[in-house]
Design a protein around this motif. Structure first.
Motif, PDB file in Angstrom:
ATOM      1  N   THR A 120       0.819  -1.220   0.000  1.00 53.16           N
ATOM      2  CA  THR A 120       0.000   0.000   0.000  1.00 53.16           C
ATOM      3  C   THR A 120       0.851   1.268   0.000  1.00 53.16           C
ATOM      4  O   THR A 120       0.371   2.339  -0.332  1.00 53.16           O
ATOM      5  CB  THR A 120      -0.909   0.001   1.258  1.00 53.16           C
ATOM      6  OG1 THR A 120      -1.556  -1.257   1.327  1.00 53.16           O
ATOM      7  CG2 THR A 120      -1.971   1.079   1.204  1.00 53.16           C
ATOM      8  N   THR A 137      -8.393  -4.653   7.120  1.00 57.91           N
ATOM      9  CA  THR A 137      -8.754  -3.628   8.111  1.00 57.91           C
ATOM     10  C   THR A 137      -7.493  -2.952   8.640  1.00 57.91           C
ATOM     11  O   THR A 137      -7.468  -1.728   8.837  1.00 57.91           O
ATOM     12  CB  THR A 137      -9.515  -4.276   9.303  1.00 57.91           C
ATOM     13  OG1 THR A 137     -10.452  -5.193   8.797  1.00 57.91           O
ATOM     14  CG2 THR A 137     -10.188  -3.256  10.172  1.00 57.91           C
ATOM     15  N   GLU A 160      -6.339  -0.306   6.269  1.00 62.35           N
ATOM     16  CA  GLU A 160      -7.232   0.865   6.295  1.00 62.35           C
ATOM     17  C   GLU A 160      -6.975   1.709   7.544  1.00 62.35           C
ATOM     18  O   GLU A 160      -6.894   2.931   7.488  1.00 62.35           O
ATOM     19  CB  GLU A 160      -8.709   0.411   6.273  1.00 62.35           C
ATOM     20  CG  GLU A 160      -9.180  -0.073   4.915  1.00 62.35           C
ATOM     21  CD  GLU A 160      -8.784   0.857   3.771  1.00 62.35           C
ATOM     22  OE1 GLU A 160      -9.041   2.068   3.882  1.00 62.35           O
ATOM     23  OE2 GLU A 160      -8.169   0.389   2.793  1.00 62.35           O
ATOM     24  N   LYS A 194      -3.696   3.624   7.422  1.00 61.79           N
ATOM     25  CA  LYS A 194      -3.805   4.844   6.600  1.00 61.79           C
ATOM     26  C   LYS A 194      -4.420   5.966   7.437  1.00 61.79           C
ATOM     27  O   LYS A 194      -3.959   7.105   7.396  1.00 61.79           O
ATOM     28  CB  LYS A 194      -4.704   4.579   5.397  1.00 61.79           C
ATOM     29  CG  LYS A 194      -4.030   3.834   4.268  1.00 61.79           C
ATOM     30  CD  LYS A 194      -5.030   3.826   3.123  1.00 61.79           C
ATOM     31  CE  LYS A 194      -4.709   2.916   2.021  1.00 61.79           C
ATOM     32  NZ  LYS A 194      -5.808   2.784   1.055  1.00 61.79           N
ATOM     33  N   LYS A 195      -5.488   5.632   8.176  1.00 62.32           N
ATOM     34  CA  LYS A 195      -6.152   6.664   8.990  1.00 62.32           C
ATOM     35  C   LYS A 195      -5.220   7.171  10.089  1.00 62.32           C
ATOM     36  O   LYS A 195      -5.131   8.373  10.348  1.00 62.32           O
ATOM     37  CB  LYS A 195      -7.421   6.091   9.638  1.00 62.32           C
ATOM     38  CG  LYS A 195      -8.555   5.976   8.651  1.00 62.32           C
ATOM     39  CD  LYS A 195      -9.848   5.637   9.354  1.00 62.32           C
ATOM     40  CE  LYS A 195     -10.911   5.337   8.299  1.00 62.32           C
ATOM     41  NZ  LYS A 195     -11.867   4.344   8.692  1.00 62.32           N
TER      42      LYS A 195
END
Ligand code: B1M
Length: 218
Positions: free
Chosen positions: A120, A205, A208, A211-212
């Motif tokens: 990613t 998850t 994700e 990233k946050k």
């Protein structure tokens, strides 16, 4: 062979502990452009889940657990380089230090999380398994990561996630790093209880959330 058949065979290769077959299927899947993430999640991981269930019900024993783990790792070795080449975002999204806590040698899930983070766009320092609290602390001081990822698969090793967070607090390093915990034994409730910033239920998850967390630091 249709994709569905591939996934079923991958599932079976882990379930039966067929190490060579697991590797061959991974090679063939890449030849026909099957997405490595789909192969991992729809094939091999499902096999591993079933192995865990059979071990729990007493139908499988340690040798089957070992063989399944080896089959999965053989496939991952083949899929991993391709996964890492698939970096979709060029910008470095953040730096992650990752490891399985002390007393715990389960590395498959942690390594999938690491590979997917790299794919990613994260920089990942993977410390491996059975990582001591001191090693985590020293690496955080040295590398200054945005995120520290702690994996634990055993109820007996989960407390070491808490100890790492406590050690970070004591060393006044906690405020500068986000902590994500995960692994089969871990729950959202546990993550909250020990003061972690995030709980990754699975690798998707985890990415994700990473990233946050990284975005919240900028
Ligand atoms: Co072990 N083992 N094992 N084992 N093993 C489990 C975990 C167990 C649940 C099996 C069972 O009873 N059903 C059980 C733990 C029970 C408990 O504590 N609640 C268990 C046990 C008891 C043991 C031993 C004690 C057995 C013994 O010796 N009597 C022993 C302990 C050794 C030790 O660590 N000190 C042991 C040994 C082993 C093997 C070495 C034989 C082998 C590991 C091989 C390896 O990793 N190289 C093994 C295996 C293969 C398993 C199971 C069957 C599969 C684990 C796995 O790889 N799953 C497992 C049963 C199960 O989990 N269903 C079991 C696939 C993997 C993709 O999933 O790791 O959960 P997972 O990772 C996921 C998510 O959890 C998440 O993303 C991943 C991908 O989606 N995730 C994160 C993981 N880390 C994350 C970190 C994050 C975010 C998300 O942020 C940082």
């Amino acid at each position: 062979m249709e994709k569905r058949e591939f996934y079923e065979k991958m599932f079976q290769s882990v379930l039966q502990g067929e190490i060579e077959e697991a590797g061959e299927l991974a090679k063939k899947a890449l030849e026909v452009q099957i997405d490595p993430i789909a192969a991992i999640n729809k094939g091999y991981v499902k096999g591993m889940d079933e192995v865990g269930r059979l071990y729990q019900t007493g139908e499988y024993f340690l040798p089957e657990l070992v063989a399944a783990g080896e089959a999965m790792k053989t496939a991952l070795k083949i899929l991993d380089p391709v996964l890492k080449e698939q970096k979709t975002e060029r910008k470095i999204l953040g730096r992650v230090v990752l490891g399985t806590v002390e007393g715990d040698i389960h590395d498959i899930g942690k390594s999938i999380v690491g590979s997917m983070l790299v794919a990613t766009g994260f920089e990942v320092v993977d410390l491996g398994v059975n990582v001591s609290i001191k090693k985590f602390l020293d690496t955080v001081k040295e590398v200054k990561p945005d995120i520290l990822g702690l994996s634990a698969l055993l109820t007996t090793t989960m407390p070491n996630q808490k100890k790492v967070i406590e050690a970070l607090e004591e060393a006044k390093e906690r405020q500068d790093v986000k902590v994500m915990v995960g692994g089969a034994a871990v729950t959202n409730r546990w993550a909250t209880e020990i003061g972690a910033d995030a709980y990754g239920e699975d690798a998707i998850t985890a990415v994700e959330l990473a990233k946050k967390l990284a975005a919240s630091l900028t």
